[in-house]
Design a protein around this motif. Structure first.
Motif, PDB file in Angstrom:
ATOM      1  N   THR A  91       0.824  -1.217   0.000  1.00 24.03           N
ATOM      2  CA  THR A  91       0.000   0.000   0.000  1.00 24.03           C
ATOM      3  C   THR A  91       0.851   1.257   0.000  1.00 24.03           C
ATOM      4  OG1 THR A  91      -1.719  -1.187   1.217  1.00 24.03           O
ATOM      5  CG2 THR A  91      -1.843   1.211   1.189  1.00 24.03           C
ATOM      6  N   ALA A  92       1.916   1.275   0.780  1.00 23.10           N
ATOM      7  CA  ALA A  92       2.760   2.466   0.848  1.00 23.10           C
ATOM      8  C   ALA A  92       3.387   2.780  -0.501  1.00 23.10           C
ATOM      9  CB  ALA A  92       3.847   2.282   1.910  1.00 23.10           C
ATOM     10  N   VAL A  93       3.804   1.745  -1.239  1.00 24.99           N
ATOM     11  CA  VAL A  93       4.379   1.956  -2.573  1.00 24.99           C
ATOM     12  C   VAL A  93       3.333   2.509  -3.522  1.00 24.99           C
ATOM     13  CG1 VAL A  93       5.405   0.801  -4.560  1.00 24.99           C
ATOM     14  CG2 VAL A  93       6.134   0.185  -2.246  1.00 24.99           C
ATOM     15  N   LYS A  94       2.128   1.965  -3.469  1.00 26.86           N
ATOM     16  CA  LYS A  94       1.063   2.467  -4.338  1.00 26.86           C
ATOM     17  C   LYS A  94       0.731   3.921  -4.025  1.00 26.86           C
ATOM     18  CE  LYS A  94      -1.778  -0.963  -3.447  1.00 26.86           C
ATOM     19  NZ  LYS A  94      -2.993  -1.817  -3.487  1.00 26.86           N
ATOM     20  N   GLU A  95       0.686   4.267  -2.759  1.00 31.06           N
ATOM     21  CA  GLU A  95       0.386   5.656  -2.388  1.00 31.06           C
ATOM     22  C   GLU A  95       1.472   6.605  -2.874  1.00 31.06           C
ATOM     23  OE1 GLU A  95      -0.082   5.534   1.785  1.00 31.06           O
ATOM     24  OE2 GLU A  95      -2.146   4.769   1.736  1.00 31.06           O
ATOM     25  N   GLN A  96       2.739   6.176  -2.758  1.00 33.94           N
ATOM     26  CA  GLN A  96       3.839   7.021  -3.241  1.00 33.94           C
ATOM     27  C   GLN A  96       3.771   7.192  -4.751  1.00 33.94           C
ATOM     28  OE1 GLN A  96       5.800   8.725  -1.522  1.00 33.94           O
ATOM     29  NE2 GLN A  96       7.673   9.166  -2.644  1.00 33.94           N
ATOM     30  N   ALA A  97       3.521   6.097  -5.459  1.00 39.33           N
ATOM     31  CA  ALA A  97       3.416   6.182  -6.920  1.00 39.33           C
ATOM     32  C   ALA A  97       2.240   7.056  -7.332  1.00 39.33           C
ATOM     33  CB  ALA A  97       3.271   4.776  -7.501  1.00 39.33           C
ATOM     34  N   PHE A  98       1.112   6.929  -6.653  1.00 35.15           N
ATOM     35  CA  PHE A  98      -0.052   7.745  -6.981  1.00 35.15           C
ATOM     36  C   PHE A  98       0.226   9.231  -6.756  1.00 35.15           C
ATOM     37  CE2 PHE A  98      -3.911   9.929  -5.646  1.00 35.15           C
ATOM     38  CZ  PHE A  98      -4.774   9.642  -6.687  1.00 35.15           C
ATOM     39  N   THR A  99       0.826   9.559  -5.624  1.00 40.98           N
ATOM     40  CA  THR A  99       1.101  10.973  -5.323  1.00 40.98           C
ATOM     41  C   THR A  99       2.050  11.579  -6.354  1.00 40.98           C
ATOM     42  OG1 THR A  99       0.796  10.507  -2.975  1.00 40.98           O
ATOM     43  CG2 THR A  99       1.932  12.540  -3.563  1.00 40.98           C
ATOM     44  N   ILE A 100       3.133  10.860  -6.667  1.00 39.46           N
ATOM     45  CA  ILE A 100       4.098  11.379  -7.641  1.00 39.46           C
ATOM     46  C   ILE A 100       3.468  11.490  -9.017  1.00 39.46           C
ATOM     47  CG2 ILE A 100       6.248  10.828  -8.835  1.00 39.46           C
ATOM     48  CD1 ILE A 100       7.285   9.644  -6.237  1.00 39.46           C
ATOM     49  N   LEU A 101       2.651  10.514  -9.375  1.00 40.98           N
ATOM     50  CA  LEU A 101       2.011  10.537 -10.690  1.00 40.98           C
ATOM     51  C   LEU A 101       1.060  11.732 -10.808  1.00 40.98           C
ATOM     52  CD1 LEU A 101       1.963   8.977 -13.314  1.00 40.98           C
ATOM     53  CD2 LEU A 101       0.157   7.537 -12.384  1.00 40.98           C
ATOM     54  N   CYS A 102       0.289  12.004  -9.768  1.00 41.55           N
ATOM     55  CA  CYS A 102      -0.603  13.175  -9.797  1.00 41.55           C
ATOM     56  C   CYS A 102       0.184  14.472  -9.917  1.00 41.55           C
ATOM     57  CB  CYS A 102      -1.474  13.193  -8.542  1.00 41.55           C
ATOM     58  SG  CYS A 102      -2.734  11.913  -8.483  1.00 41.55           S
ATOM     59  N   ASP A 103       1.299  14.560  -9.197  1.00 43.30           N
ATOM     60  CA  ASP A 103       2.120  15.772  -9.282  1.00 43.30           C
ATOM     61  C   ASP A 103       2.700  15.959 -10.679  1.00 43.30           C
ATOM     62  OD1 ASP A 103       1.576  16.305  -6.657  1.00 43.30           O
ATOM     63  OD2 ASP A 103       3.449  15.482  -5.883  1.00 43.30           O
ATOM     64  N   LEU A 104       3.187  14.884 -11.264  1.00 44.96           N
ATOM     65  CA  LEU A 104       3.767  14.995 -12.611  1.00 44.96           C
ATOM     66  C   LEU A 104       2.712  15.358 -13.646  1.00 44.96           C
ATOM     67  CD1 LEU A 104       6.284  11.990 -12.674  1.00 44.96           C
ATOM     68  CD2 LEU A 104       6.808  14.438 -12.565  1.00 44.96           C
ATOM     69  N   LEU A 105       1.530  14.738 -13.553  1.00 49.31           N
ATOM     70  CA  LEU A 105       0.470  15.064 -14.512  1.00 49.31           C
ATOM     71  C   LEU A 105       0.047  16.519 -14.389  1.00 49.31           C
ATOM     72  CD1 LEU A 105      -1.781  11.877 -14.293  1.00 49.31           C
ATOM     73  CD2 LEU A 105      -0.204  12.523 -16.125  1.00 49.31           C
ATOM     74  N   LEU A 106       0.052  17.035 -13.196  1.00 46.90           N
ATOM     75  CA  LEU A 106      -0.325  18.433 -12.996  1.00 46.90           C
ATOM     76  C   LEU A 106       0.772  19.370 -13.488  1.00 46.90           C
ATOM     77  CD1 LEU A 106      -2.527  20.270 -11.820  1.00 46.90           C
ATOM     78  CD2 LEU A 106      -1.315  20.189  -9.636  1.00 46.90           C
ATOM     79  N   ILE A 107       2.037  19.018 -13.227  1.00 46.31           N
ATOM     80  CA  ILE A 107       3.148  19.885 -13.635  1.00 46.31           C
ATOM     81  C   ILE A 107       3.298  19.903 -15.152  1.00 46.31           C
ATOM     82  CG2 ILE A 107       5.652  20.163 -13.528  1.00 46.31           C
ATOM     83  CD1 ILE A 107       5.505  19.004 -10.681  1.00 46.31           C
ATOM     84  N   PHE A 108       3.167  18.751 -15.793  1.00 50.06           N
ATOM     85  CA  PHE A 108       3.368  18.663 -17.242  1.00 50.06           C
ATOM     86  C   PHE A 108       2.041  18.747 -18.006  1.00 50.06           C
ATOM     87  CE2 PHE A 108       7.216  16.808 -15.552  1.00 50.06           C
ATOM     88  CZ  PHE A 108       8.194  17.313 -16.400  1.00 50.06           C
ATOM     89  N   SER A 109       1.043  19.353 -17.422  1.00 48.14           N
ATOM     90  CA  SER A 109      -0.225  19.550 -18.116  1.00 48.14           C
ATOM     91  C   SER A 109      -0.131  20.781 -19.011  1.00 48.14           C
ATOM     92  CB  SER A 109      -1.364  19.719 -17.106  1.00 48.14           C
ATOM     93  OG  SER A 109      -1.189  20.913 -16.361  1.00 48.14           O
ATOM     94  N   HIS A 110      -1.233  21.101 -19.650  1.00 51.07           N
ATOM     95  CA  HIS A 110      -1.249  22.255 -20.562  1.00 51.07           C
ATOM     96  C   HIS A 110      -1.030  23.571 -19.831  1.00 51.07           C
ATOM     97  CE1 HIS A 110      -5.299  23.308 -19.113  1.00 51.07           C
ATOM     98  NE2 HIS A 110      -5.482  21.993 -19.040  1.00 51.07           N
ATOM     99  N   GLN A 111      -1.087  23.552 -18.504  1.00 52.48           N
ATOM    100  CA  GLN A 111      -0.874  24.785 -17.746  1.00 52.48           C
ATOM    101  C   GLN A 111       0.576  25.251 -17.798  1.00 52.48           C
ATOM    102  OE1 GLN A 111      -3.407  26.293 -16.107  1.00 52.48           O
ATOM    103  NE2 GLN A 111      -4.981  24.724 -16.310  1.00 52.48           N
ATOM    104  N   MET A 112       1.509  24.351 -18.103  1.00 55.15           N
ATOM    105  CA  MET A 112       2.921  24.701 -18.001  1.00 55.15           C
ATOM    106  C   MET A 112       3.372  25.656 -19.111  1.00 55.15           C
ATOM    107  SD  MET A 112       4.821  21.235 -19.341  1.00 55.15           S
ATOM    108  CE  MET A 112       6.368  21.829 -18.681  1.00 55.15           C
ATOM    109  N   VAL A 113       2.599  25.776 -20.181  1.00 53.12           N
ATOM    110  CA  VAL A 113       3.017  26.666 -21.265  1.00 53.12           C
ATOM    111  C   VAL A 113       2.553  28.099 -21.034  1.00 53.12           C
ATOM    112  CG1 VAL A 113       3.032  24.794 -22.938  1.00 53.12           C
ATOM    113  CG2 VAL A 113       0.948  26.129 -22.609  1.00 53.12           C
ATOM    114  N   SER A 114       1.777  28.335 -19.987  1.00 48.97           N
ATOM    115  CA  SER A 114       1.306  29.686 -19.722  1.00 48.97           C
ATOM    116  C   SER A 114       2.425  30.518 -19.111  1.00 48.97           C
ATOM    117  CB  SER A 114       0.101  29.651 -18.771  1.00 48.97           C
ATOM    118  OG  SER A 114       0.458  29.050 -17.548  1.00 48.97           O
ATOM    119  N   GLY A 115       2.246  31.814 -19.136  1.00 57.05           N
ATOM    120  CA  GLY A 115       3.249  32.715 -18.552  1.00 57.05           C
ATOM    121  C   GLY A 115       4.499  32.858 -19.400  1.00 57.05           C
TER     122      GLY A 115
END
Length: 1310
Positions: A772-796
Motif C-alpha cells: 500500500t505504501a508503494v502504491k500511495e507514493q506512486a499515486f502521489t508522484i504521478l498526480c504531481d507529474l500530470l499536474l506539472i506537465f499539463s497544458h498549464q505549463m506553457v502559460s506565462g
C-alpha cells in the motif's frame, strides 16, 4: 418684558436670524406675545412685525432652517457641527436662562428632541399646558417612519463626532451651572423629568438618546457631588482648626461663616443626591436591562465611572451587584463594558478591600469568561484576573490559574498574549534580588537560570510538546528579556551543574533546545508562528534595528556554541534536528568579519558526521537545509561550504552506485545488510536532492534500473522503492527547472520528455503493487507529474515547453480513479496500513486520515485543472454525504472550482453522480424498492445538498440547471418498465430525486422543462394515480409550483425580470389561438436556455388539449395538481361531438376547436369537488394552527409584561466559546419592568395602539378572503358564463381587468 422678543438675537448675535416659518420661533413668539399683551398690543405687534421681517427669505432644507445659505446656529446645530468651543455655547445659554428661564429651557428641551432625530418641535403652549407624557406622545407622532436612523447611529463624517460633542455639552452644562442654576429646583427637575420620560419610550431613538444624556448627566452630577464632598471636608477641617484655638485667638465670626458654609454645602449635597437618586432609580434601574445592547452598555460603562470617581458613595455592594449581574449578558459588547469597568476599580489597590465580597461572589464568573466566545471579552477577562492577581495571591485558586495557563496555546494571539502576561506575573514575578555592586552573574548562575528551568517545567507539564512556538510567542511581549538570554540556555546545556544543583534530564534538555530554537526564530523573523499571524506587518525603524542586533548576537553566540552542542547530542535525532535549524537564522557575514572561520569548519565537520551516522529522514533533511542556507553565493564562505558539500555528495553517489550494482547482481540472494546499505545511502541522496541540484550525477539511470528490477522481480523492499521513486521525481523536476530558464539545449528537452513519459509509465505500473505504501507514493508522484506537465505549463511565456505537455490516457485516468475509490473512500476500520497493531491508536487513525485526505486532494487538483475529464468527478461527488466528516470540505471546494470552470459540465457531473447512486441502489434492492428506505432518502438528501451549492442567483446557473433537468428526465424514461407495457419506467423514481432541483429553475424555465417532460409521457401515464407513479406526479407539481403569475411575465422570459408593472398593464390579453402559438414558440424564444433543449420541444409527442375559453391568457397552473387532465387531449376518435357552451351561443365567430368536450367537463367538475374537500381540510388545519399561535402569543405578552423587582438578580445564560450559535438579546433571558417593543433597527416606528393584538400573528393574515383569493385568482381570467357552467350556479360579475390581474399577480395572494 419689552426686550423678551430680542433675547435670542442678543444671545446669539449675528448667528441667529429668526424665520417666519420656524416652529421653534413661533413658540418663542407666543411667549413674547403673552408677556407683552399685559402692557398693550403695540409692542406685541412690533415684535410680530420684526419677526416677520426677520423671517423674510428664510426656508427649510433637509429639515433645518436656512437663510442666505447659512444655518441658524441653534444648540443642536452647534453640537452637530462641533466647531465652536462648547463652554462659550453653554455660557450663552446660561445668560439666556438668566434672562428668561422658560425660553431657554424650552430650547434645551427641543435640543434633546432634535438630538433624538425627531423633527417635531415643542411649542410654548405645549410646554405650559401639557404633561411630559403628552409631549412625548406628540413628538412620537412626528417621527419619520421611513427612516430608522437618528444622530447617534447615522454614519458619515459629519455625524462622526456628534456623540462626543453631545456628551461634552451635557458635561460642560452641569459644570458651568454647578454653583447656582442646578439648585433652583426648576432646570434640573425639568430636564431629569423629561429624560426619564423619554428613556421609557418605546421608540428606540428616544430611549437611546435620553439614556445616554441621563447617564452623562449623572456622571457630571457625580463630579459635582465629589467637589462638594471635598469642600465639606475642607470646611470641616478649617472649622475644627479654628475651634481648637484658644479663646483669645478664636474668631467667632469666622466660625459662624464656616458653619454657614458647611450648612450650605450640606444642603447642596442633599440636593445633588436627590437628583442622582432620581436619575438612578428612574433611568438606570430600568435601562441597564433594556432590550438594546447599546443602551445596556452605556449604563454599565457609566456606573463604572461613578464607582471609580466617587468610590465613597458608589463603591458598595448596592451598586456592584448590577455589574456582577450584567456579566451574564448575552451580548459581548455589554460583557466587555462590565470587565473594563471592573478593571478601573481593581487597578487601584486602595479599593481592593471594598471589592472582597464582590470578588468572592463573582470570581468564578470572571474565570469562566476567559473562555468567552467573543475574543475581546476573553482578553479583558484575563487582564482583569491579572489585576486581581496583583492585588492578592490568595483569591485565585490553583484551579483558577490553570484554567488561564492553557490559554497561552490559544490560536487567537491577543488571548494568548494576555494569558502569557498572567503566567509571567504568576510564575516569574519573584526573582532573586541582586546585590548592589556585585558583578553581574552570567550563564547558569544568572538570575534567569531558575526562570528558564521553570519555563521548561511548565512546557513539559502542559503536555503540548509541539506548541513551543506558541508558548514563546505568548511570553514574548512581557518576557522578551528572559527568553533572549541564550547565553544562559547554552550554559545550562553545555556546562556541568554546580555542587548541589540538580542537572537537567534528557527530556528537559530536549524541551530546552526546542524552546531555544523558537526564541531564535521569533527574534530573527519578528512575526508570530503559523496559525497566529494576521498577515505581514510593516516593522518600525526601531523594530528593524532590534532585529538586526538580535541576529548579530545570535550568530556570535551560536556560531561558537553550535559545534560543541552538535558533538554532545550527535546521537540524539530529535535534539540534532532542532539544533541544525539554527544556522538558517545566522548573519553569515559575521563568520568573516568576526574571524569565526574555524568554527565554520567545525560546524561542517559535525554536519558530515551526522549525515554518516543518521538515516532518519528529518535529520537528513535538516542537514540538507543547513547546507543550503550556508551555500549562499553572496557571502565569502560560499566556496568553502560548496567544496565540503561536493565532497560529501561525491562520496554518497559513488557509494550508492557501487552498492546498487552489487545489490542488483545478487538478485534474490541479497541479504538484509546489503539492502540496508542501499536504502540508507539512497535516503541520504534523496534528502539532499530535495534542496540541491544533483544533475551532475546521473541518478535517473540507476534509479530507473532499480525500479524496473522491482517490477520484474516483485520482491524489492518497500522503502527502497519509495525512496527511489522520490529521487527519480526530484531528478525530473530539477531538469525541468533548468529548461524553464531557457538556457538548455534541444537535446535536453527531448531527453527530459523521454524520461518523464517512461517514469510516468513506471509509476502507473506500481499502482498495482501489493504494498500500500508503494502504491500511495506512486499515486502521489504521478498526480504531481500530470499536474506539472499539463497544458498549464506553457502559460506565462513558457511556450517553448510545449513539447513536454503530457495528457493522461483513458486507461491511466481509470486506474487513478480506481485507486481513489479503493484506498480513500474506505471506513476507518478497513484501513490496514497501521503498523505494530496500533489500529485503535487515535494518533495513528488521525495520521491515516490525513494521508487519505492528501491523496484525495491530489486527485481533485487534476479535476480542477482539467487534467482528467470532469465527468470522473461523479465518483467523487457521490461520496459527499457518506464521507462528509472526513472529506466534505475537499469535495465541496472541488465542486465550487469545477462550477467556475464550466457550469453546464459541472451540472452534468452532479446528475451523473446521482444516477450512479440510483443504479447502485437498484442493483442492491431491486426495482421494487421502498422509496422510504434509507438508501433512497440518502440520495434525495444528497440531491438537496447539491441544489444548495448552486446559490441564490438563478440567472447565473440557469443553463446548468436546465441541462441538469434534461439529463435527469432522459435518465428517468431511459429504461422500459420491467412489468411490461403500461407499467412505470424502471428509473421513474429518479424524478423524485430530480424534484430537489426544481426550486432552482426560473419561472419561464419551469414551463419549458414541463413541456420537455411531456415528450416522454403517454396519455395513459397522465391518468395514473398509483403509488408507483407518485414520483412523476410530484415532479410535475414541482415544475408547476410558483408559476401562477400572469402570462405576460412568463412570456417576457429573461428580459422581463427588470420590467415594470406598467408595461404589463399596457399589454391587452391575447386570444387563445395566439396564446397557443406563443406557447409553442416559447422554448425557441427563451434566452440562453433555449439551446439546451435544441429541437426536442418543437415536435412534442402529445398535442395540447383544447383551451377552456377564448378569454384566458393561459391555463391557470393552480388547478394542475394530481387531478389535472387538460394538458393531454383524448384521441380524436374518442371525442364526442362538441356541444356549444352558453357564452358561445352569443359569439358564433368563436372557432370550433375551442369547444370543450362533455366528458372533459365532468372531469373538471370532479376535480373541483376534490379541490373543495382538500381546501376544507386545509382550512380546518389553519384554524387549529391559528388558535395555537394566538395562545402562544398571549402567553408571550403576559410574560413580557411581568415586573422585576429592583434588587432581583437577572437570570441569564452563560456565553462561552463552546456555545453553538449566537445568543439572542438580553430581553429573552429576563423580564422587564416595561415591555419595550423595539422594532428592527432600520425602522423607528412606534407601536400603534389601534392595531389589533393579532396583527403580528402570521395565521391572522390568512383570512377567508385571502384564502379564497388563491383559488379565485386563476378563475378571474375566465368568462362568467363558463364559471356558471363549471360551478353549477350563477356568480356575481366582479371580474378584474387585465391590469388588475397584473397587480394581483405582482402582489401575490397576501
Amino acid at each position: 418684558m419689552e426686550e423678551v422678543a430680542f433675547q435670542l438675537k442678543e444671545r446669539y448675535g449675528s448667528r441667529f436670524k429668526p424665520s417666519s416659518d420656524d416652529p421653534f420661533y413661533e413658540c418663542v413668539d407666543t411667549l413674547c406675545d403673552s408677556s407683552l399683551s399685559l402692557q398693550g398690543g403695540k409692542k406685541g405687534k412690533k415684535a410680530a412685525g420684526e419677526k416677520g421681517k426677520g423671517g423674510k427669505g428664510a426656508g427649510r432644507i433637509n429639515g433645518h432652517h436656512q437663510e442666505n445659505g447659512m444655518e441658524n446656529m441653534m444648540l443642536f446645530e452647534v453640537v452637530r457641527v462641533g466647531r465652536s468651543a462648547m463652554q462659550s455655547v453653554v455660557d450663552e445659554w446660561i445668560e439666556s436662562y438668566k434672562h428668561d428661564r422658560d425660553i431657554a429651557l424650552l430650547e434645551l428641551i427641543n435640543f434633546f428632541i432634535q438630538c433624538s432625530g425627531c423633527k417635531g418641535v415643542v411649542t410654548g403652549e405645549m410646554f405650559r399646558n401639557m404633561q411630559n407624557s403628552e409631549i412625548i406622545r406628540r413628538m412620537t407622532e412626528e417621527f419619520d417612519e421611513d427612516s430608522g436612523d437618528y444622530p447617534l447611529t447615522i454614519a458619515g463624517p459629519q455625524w462622526k463626532k456628534f456623540k462626543t460633542s453631545f456628551c461634552e455639552f451635557i458635561s460642560v452644562l452641569v459644570r458651568q451651572c454647578q454653583y447656582s442654576i442646578i439648585y433652583d429646583e426648576y432646570m434640573m427637575d425639568t430636564v431629569i423629568s423629561l429624560l426619564t420620560g423619554l428613556s421609557d419610550s418605546q421608540v428606540r431613538a428616544f430611549r437611546h438618546t435620553s439614556t445616554l444624556a441621563a447617564m452623562k448627566l449623572m456622571t457630571a452630577l457625580v463630579n459635582v457631588a465629589l467637589n462638594l464632598s471635598i469642600n465639606m471636608d475642607n470646611t470641616q477641617r478649617q472649622y475644627e482648626a479654628e475651634r481648637n484655638k484658644i479663646v483669645a485667638k478664636r474668631a467667632n465670626d469666622r466660625l459662624e461663616l464656616l458653619l454657614q458654609k458647611r450648612k450650605e454645602l450640606q444642603e447642596n449635597q442633599d440636593e445633588i443626591e436627590n437628583m442622582m437618586n432620581a436619575i438612578f432609580k428612574g433611568v438606570f434601574v430600568h435601562r441597564y436591562r433594556d432590550s438594546i445592547a447599546e443602551i445596556r452598555a452605556i449604563c454599565i460603562e457609566e456606573i463604572g465611572v461613578w464607582m471609580k470617581l466617587y468610590s465613597d458613595a458608589f463603591l458598595n455592594d448596592s451598586y456592584l451587584k448590577y455589574v456582577g449581574w450584567t456579566m451574564h449578558d448575552k451580548q459581548g459588547e455589554v460583557r466587555l463594558k462590565c470587565l473594563t469597568a471592573l478593571q478601573g476599580l481593581y487597578h487601584n489597590r486602595e479599593l481592593n478591600a471594598r471589592l472582597e465580597l464582590f470578588t468572592s461572589r463573582f470570581k468564578d464568573r470572571i474565570v469562566s469568561m476567559t473562555l468567552d466566545k467573543e475574543y475581546d471579552v476573553a482578553v479583558q477577562a484575563i487582564k482583569l484576573l491579572t489585576l486581581v492577581l496583583n492585588s492578592t495571591d490568595e483569591v485565585l485558586t490553583p484551579e483558577d490559574c490553570e484554567s488561564v495557563y492553557h490559554l497561552v496555546y490559544s490560536a487567537h494571539r491577543p488571548v494568548a498574549i494576555a494569558a502569557g502576561e498572567f503566567l509571567y506575573k504568576k510564575l516569574f514575578s519573584q526573582r532573586e534580588p541582586e546585590e548592589e555592586g556585585a558583578p553581574k552573574r552570567r550563564g547558569r548562575q544568572s538570575p534567569n537560570a531558575n526562570l528558564i528551568k521553570t519555563t521548561v517545567f511548565f512546557f513539559l507539564e502542559s503536555e503540548l510538546h509541539e506548541h513551543a512556538a506558541y508558548l514563546v510567542d505568548s511570553l514574548w511581549e512581557c518576557g522578551a528579556e528572559l527568553l533572549k538570554d541564550w547565553e544562559c540556555m547554552i550554559s545550562l546545556l553545555l556546562d556541568d551543574p554546580m555542587p548541589g544543583e540538580e542537572a537537567l534530564t534528557d527530556r528537559q534538555e530536549t524541551a530546552l533546545i526546542e524552546i531555544m530554537l523558537c526564541t531564535v526564530r521569533q527574534a530573527a523573523e519578528c512575526h508570530p508562528p503559523v496559525g497566529r499571524g494576521t498577515g505581514k506587518r510593516v516593522m518600525t525603524a526601531k523594530e528593524k534595528k532590534t532585529q538586526l542586533d538580535d541576529r548579530t548576537r545570535i550568530t556570535e553566540l551560536f556560531a561558537v556554541a553550535l559545534p560543541p552542542l552538535l558533538a554532545k547530542y550527535a546521537v540524539d535525532a530529535e535534539k540534532v534536528t532542532n539544533l541544525l535549524q539554527l544556522p538558517q537564522y545566522f548573519d553569515l557575514e559575521i563568520y568573516t568579519t568576526g574571524r569565526l572561520e574555524k568554527h565554520l569548519e567545525a560546524l561542517l565537520r559535525q554536519i558530515k558526521e551526522i549525515v554518516e551516522k543518521h538515516t532518519d529522514t528529518e535529520v537528513l533533511e535538516s542537514c540538507s537545509k543547513t547546507y543550503h542556507a550556508l551555500c549562499n553565493e553572496e557571502f565569502t564562505i560560499f566556496n568553502r561550504v560548496d567544496i565540503a558539500r561536493s565532497q560529501l555528495l561525491d562520496e554518497l553517489v559513488d557509494k550508492f552506485s557501487r552498492l546498487l550494482e552489487d545489490f542488483l547482481q545478487e538478485g534474490e540472494d541479497a541479504d538484509e545488510d546489503d539492502a540496508y546499505q542501499v536504502l540508507s545511502t539512497l535516503k541520504r541522496i534523496t534528502a539532499f536532492h530535495n534542496a540541491h541540484d544533483l544533475s551532475g550525477w546521473d541518478l535517473f539511470t540507476s534509479n530507473f534500473k532499480l525500479l524496473n528490477t522491482g517490477i520484474e522481480n516483485g520482491d524489492m523492499p518497500e522503502q527502497i522503492v519509495i525512496h527511489s521513486l522520490q529521487c527519480t521525481h526530484y531528478v525530473i523536476l530539477w531538469q525541468l527547472a533548468k529548461l524553464s530558464e531557457g538556457s538548455s539545449r534541444k537535446d535536453d528537452m527531448v531527453n527530459l520528455r523521454k524520461q518523464m513519459r517512461a517514469f510516468c509509465m513506471m509509476c502507473q505500473r506500481y499502482l498495482t503493487n501489493v504494498n500500500t505504501a508503494v502504491k500511495e507514493q506512486a499515486f502521489t508522484i504521478l498526480c504531481d507529474l500530470l499536474l506539472i506537465f499539463s497544458h498549464q505549463m506553457v502559460s506565462g511565456g513558457r511556450e517553448h515547453l510545449e513539447p513536454l505537455v503530457y495528457s493522461p490516457e483513458d486507461s491511466l485516468q481509470s486506474e487513478l480513479l480506481s485507486f481513489i475509490l479503493n484506498h480513500v473512500f474506505i471506513d476507518q476500520d478497513d484501513d490496514t496500513n497501521s503498523t505494530d497493531g496500533q489500529q485503535d491508536d487515535e494518533a495513528v487513525k488521525i495520521e491515516a486520515l490525513h494521508k487519505r485526505r492528501n491523496l484525495l486532494a491530489a486527485y481533485c487538483k487534476l479535476i480542477i485543472y482539467c487534467v482528467v475529464e470532469m465527468r470522473t468527478g461523479a465518483d467523487i461527488f457521490k461520496q459527499y454525504m457518506r464521507y462528509y466528516n472526513d472529506y466534505g470540505d475537499i469535495i465541496k471546494e472541488t465542486m465550487s472550482k469545477t462550477r467556475q470552470i464550466d457550469k453546464i459540465q459541472c451540472a452534468k457531473t452532479l446528475i451523473l453522480s446521482l444516477q450512479q447512486l440510483f443504479n447502485e441502489m437498484l442493483s442492491e434492492l431491486g426495482h421494487g424498492f421502498d422509496r422510504s428506505s434509507s438508501a433512497f432518502c440518502g440520495i434525495k438528501e444528497l440531491a438537496r445538498r447539491f441544489s444548495l451549492t448552486f446559490g441564490l442567483d438563478q440567472v447565473k446557473t440557469r443553463d446548468a440547471i436546465a441541462m441538469l433537468h434534461k439529463d435527469g428526465i432522459e435518465f428517468a424514461f431511459k429504461e422500459p418498465s420491467p412489468q411490461g407495457e403500461g407499467g412505470p419506467p424502471l428509473n421513474l423514481a429518479f424524478l423524485d430525486i430530480l424534484s430537489e432541483f426544481s426550486s432552482k429553475l426560473m419561472r419561464q424555465d419551469k414551463r419549458t422543462v414541463h413541456m420537455y417532460l411531456e415528450r416522454f409521457m403517454t396519455f395513459q401515464m397522465a391518468l395514473q394515480r398509483e403509488d408507483c407513479w407518485l414520483p412523476l406526479i410530484s415532479y410535475r407539481n414541482s415544475l408547476q409550483a410558483g408559476g401562477d403569475d400572469d402570462t405576460m411575465s412568463v412570456m417576457s422570459g429573461y428580459s422581463s425580470r427588470g420590467s415594470s408593472v406598467r408595461s404589463k398593464k399596457s399589454k391587452p390579453p391575447a386570444a387563445t389561438a395566439g396564446t397557443s402559438a406563443v406557447k409553442r414558440k416559447l422554448p425557441e424564444e427563451e434566452s440562453s436556455s433555449g439551446d439546451v433543449w435544441q429541437h426536442s420541444i418543437q415536435t412534442p409527442v402529445m398535442m395540447p388539449s383544447p383551451h377552456l375559453t377564448s378569454t384566458a391568457m393561459r391555463d391557470p397552473k393552480r388547478g394542475r395538481d394530481d387531478s389535472y387532465l387538460g394538458v393531454y387531449a383524448l384521441p380524436h376518435e374518442q371525442q364526442p361531438p362538441p356541444h356549444p357552451l352558453p357564452h358561445q351561443q352569443h359569439h358564433p365567430q368563436t372557432p370550433q376547436h375551442h369547444q370543450t368536450p362533455m366528458d372533459y367537463n365532468s372531469q373538471v367538475t370532479w376535480m373541483l369537488a376534490q379541490r373543495q374537500q382538500e381546501e376544507a381540510r386545509q382550512q380546518q388545519e389553519r384554524a387549529m394552527n391559528y388558535v395555537k399561535l394566538r395562545t402562544n402569543l398571549q402567553h408571550a405578552i403576559r410574560r413580557g409584561t411581568g415586573l422585576m423587582e429592583e434588587d432581583e438578580e437577572p437570570i441569564v445564560e452563560d456565553v462561552m466559546m463552546s456555545s453553538e450559535g449566537r445568543m439572542d438579546d438580553l430581553n429573552e433571558g429576563m423580564d422587564f419592568d416595561t415591555m419595550d417593543i423595539d422594532l428592527p433597527p432600520s425602522k423607528n416606528r412606534r407601536e400603534r395602539s389601534e392595531l389589533k393584538p393579532d396583527y403580528f400573528d402570521p395565521a391572522s393574515i390568512m383570512d377567508e378572503s385571502v384564502r379564497s383569493l388563491r383559488f379565485v385568482q386563476p378563475l378571474l381570467l375566465l368568462s362568467p358564463a363558463l364559471l356558471r357552467f363549471l360551478l353549477g350556479k350563477p356568480i356575481p360579475v366582479f371580474f378584474a381587468t387585465p391590469s388588475d390581474t397584473a397587480k394581483i399577480s405582482k402582489r401575490g395572494p397576501f
